[in-house]
Design an enzyme around this catalytic site. Sequence first.
Site, mmCIF file in Angstrom:
data_model
loop_
_atom_site.group_PDB
_atom_site.id
_atom_site.type_symbol
_atom_site.label_atom_id
_atom_site.label_comp_id
_atom_site.label_asym_id
_atom_site.label_seq_id
_atom_site.Cartn_x
_atom_site.Cartn_y
_atom_site.Cartn_z
ATOM 1 N N LYS A 93 -16.351 45.649 26.986
ATOM 2 C CA LYS A 93 -17.642 45.829 27.683
ATOM 3 C C LYS A 93 -18.041 44.531 28.397
ATOM 4 O O LYS A 93 -18.448 44.553 29.550
ATOM 5 C CB LYS A 93 -18.762 46.189 26.689
ATOM 6 N N ARG B 190 -28.032 50.859 21.310
ATOM 7 C CA ARG B 190 -26.988 51.090 20.326
ATOM 8 C C ARG B 190 -27.419 52.091 19.265
ATOM 9 O O ARG B 190 -26.652 52.411 18.361
ATOM 10 C CB ARG B 190 -26.729 49.768 19.634
ATOM 11 N N ARG C 283 -17.739 47.342 11.863
ATOM 12 C CA ARG C 283 -18.423 47.506 13.168
ATOM 13 C C ARG C 283 -17.984 48.810 13.834
ATOM 14 O O ARG C 283 -18.795 49.512 14.440
ATOM 15 C CB ARG C 283 -18.132 46.302 14.076
ATOM 16 N N ARG D 121 -9.504 37.757 19.924
ATOM 17 C CA ARG D 121 -10.520 37.152 20.796
ATOM 18 C C ARG D 121 -10.752 35.679 20.444
ATOM 19 O O ARG D 121 -10.894 35.326 19.276
ATOM 20 C CB ARG D 121 -11.829 37.935 20.649
ATOM 21 N N ARG E 273 -15.246 34.431 16.730
ATOM 22 C CA ARG E 273 -16.556 34.882 16.238
ATOM 23 C C ARG E 273 -16.460 35.146 14.741
ATOM 24 O O ARG E 273 -15.451 35.668 14.265
ATOM 25 C CB ARG E 273 -16.949 36.180 16.953
HETATM 26 P P1 ADP Z 1 -19.482 44.244 19.510
HETATM 27 O O1 ADP Z 1 -18.296 43.430 19.902
HETATM 28 O O2 ADP Z 1 -19.354 44.805 18.116
HETATM 29 O O3 ADP Z 1 -19.839 45.279 20.539
HETATM 30 P P2 ADP Z 1 -21.820 42.521 20.146
HETATM 31 O O4 ADP Z 1 -21.382 41.187 20.591
HETATM 32 O O5 ADP Z 1 -22.341 43.453 21.188
HETATM 33 O O6 ADP Z 1 -20.639 43.162 19.299
HETATM 34 O O7 ADP Z 1 -22.946 42.392 19.025
HETATM 35 C C1 ADP Z 1 -22.747 41.560 17.889
HETATM 36 C C2 ADP Z 1 -23.732 41.939 16.807
HETATM 37 O O8 ADP Z 1 -25.075 41.736 17.281
HETATM 38 C C3 ADP Z 1 -23.703 43.392 16.367
HETATM 39 O O9 ADP Z 1 -22.693 43.662 15.409
HETATM 40 C C4 ADP Z 1 -25.103 43.549 15.796
HETATM 41 O O10 ADP Z 1 -25.209 42.947 14.528
HETATM 42 C C5 ADP Z 1 -25.947 42.730 16.762
HETATM 43 N N1 ADP Z 1 -26.428 43.573 17.883
HETATM 44 C C6 ADP Z 1 -26.110 43.439 19.199
HETATM 45 N N2 ADP Z 1 -26.734 44.357 19.939
HETATM 46 C C7 ADP Z 1 -27.465 45.098 19.082
HETATM 47 C C8 ADP Z 1 -28.343 46.221 19.220
HETATM 48 N N3 ADP Z 1 -28.587 46.773 20.427
HETATM 49 N N4 ADP Z 1 -28.930 46.710 18.104
HETATM 50 C C9 ADP Z 1 -28.727 46.176 16.904
HETATM 51 N N5 ADP Z 1 -27.888 45.134 16.677
HETATM 52 C C10 ADP Z 1 -27.276 44.587 17.752
#
Ligand code: ADP
Length: 304
Positions: free
Chosen positions: A85, A162, A252, A196, A241
């Site tokens: 994404k 989300r 996740r 990553r 990360r």
């Molecule tokens: P991913 O690679 O899992 O898509 P992100 O970098 O988008 O991860 O997000 C990392 C973390 O930040 C998520 O696992 C969650 O804990 C938190 N997070 C990010 N966006 C949201 C959201 N819209 N609602 C709730 N938690 C979020």
Amino acid sequence: MAVSHRLFRPATATVKNTISSFFIRSISSSSSSSSSGPSLDPKIDLEEAAAQLEKSSSSSSSSSPSPYKGRNFHWVFLGCPGVGKGTYASRLSSLLGVPHIATGDLVRDELSSSGLLSSQLKELVNHGKLVPDEFIISLLSKRLEAGKEKGEAGYILDGFPRTVTQAEILEGVTNIDLVINLKLREEALLAKCLGRRICSECGANYNVACIDIKGDNDDSPRMYMPPLLPPPSCESKLISRADDTEEVVKERLRIYNKMTQPVEEFYRKRGKLLEFELPGGIPESWPRLLRALNLENDKQSAIA
Ligand code: ADP
């Protein structure tokens, strides 16, 4: 440290039903917003956060040099962890001249500072759980507000909404034009997260995984994604990360299927969902994505 029950309270139907009246109230209470960094105020609640979002999500004029200036795209990227994404949202952001806003980045920035609730929230993130809706909406509102002050218009959201509650709140305050649902074969997702790497100095993203999935038949052809290796200047500064471990990535993915897949359905029903299956790495996928978005003929797309 005690965490306020208000922060972690799940959204109820009553909360959602009363949101529109809070929006109306928030218009006349604009002095309550602050331009300082996102707050970890334990008293924050969903109504308050949603009202902030409403104020900050209205468009202003853009000073972007993009040929798409004035179109004010309001796009959302959905997709499992590791799908890419961030990569495609950031390329489209340069092409279209709208900001790429990744809530995961906002959360990581916030957690790198020491705030009242930082350690509890870090605990959630590092175990692959979502942070509470009200917290994320508050962070996003502050980011939109700051962008509005700089003259930004439109956005590509990555990682938000989300949950269905987040999607409902967003729908109440702005009109999303398009939701791009990126898909990638499941075998590749875990490997991509584990491979990553991020440069701790410049923040650039790389991937050391070389994904080569044998094809079984026409429905499941070979998939090759070469690594995206760092230049020598970043090589010694690479970090991973904290939530990119095998156990946490699996969690996740589980949370995505449970909490975020219903968001796909939410937008599918509204006719806004564009499904896009990534055929491989960036060289193969990017031109096809542009074609799917009807952006392929634009000269700018080649240099994005
Ligand atoms: P991913 O690679 O899992 O898509 P992100 O970098 O988008 O991860 O997000 C990392 C973390 O930040 C998520 O696992 C969650 O804990 C938190 N997070 C990010 N966006 C949201 C959201 N819209 N609602 C709730 N938690 C979020």
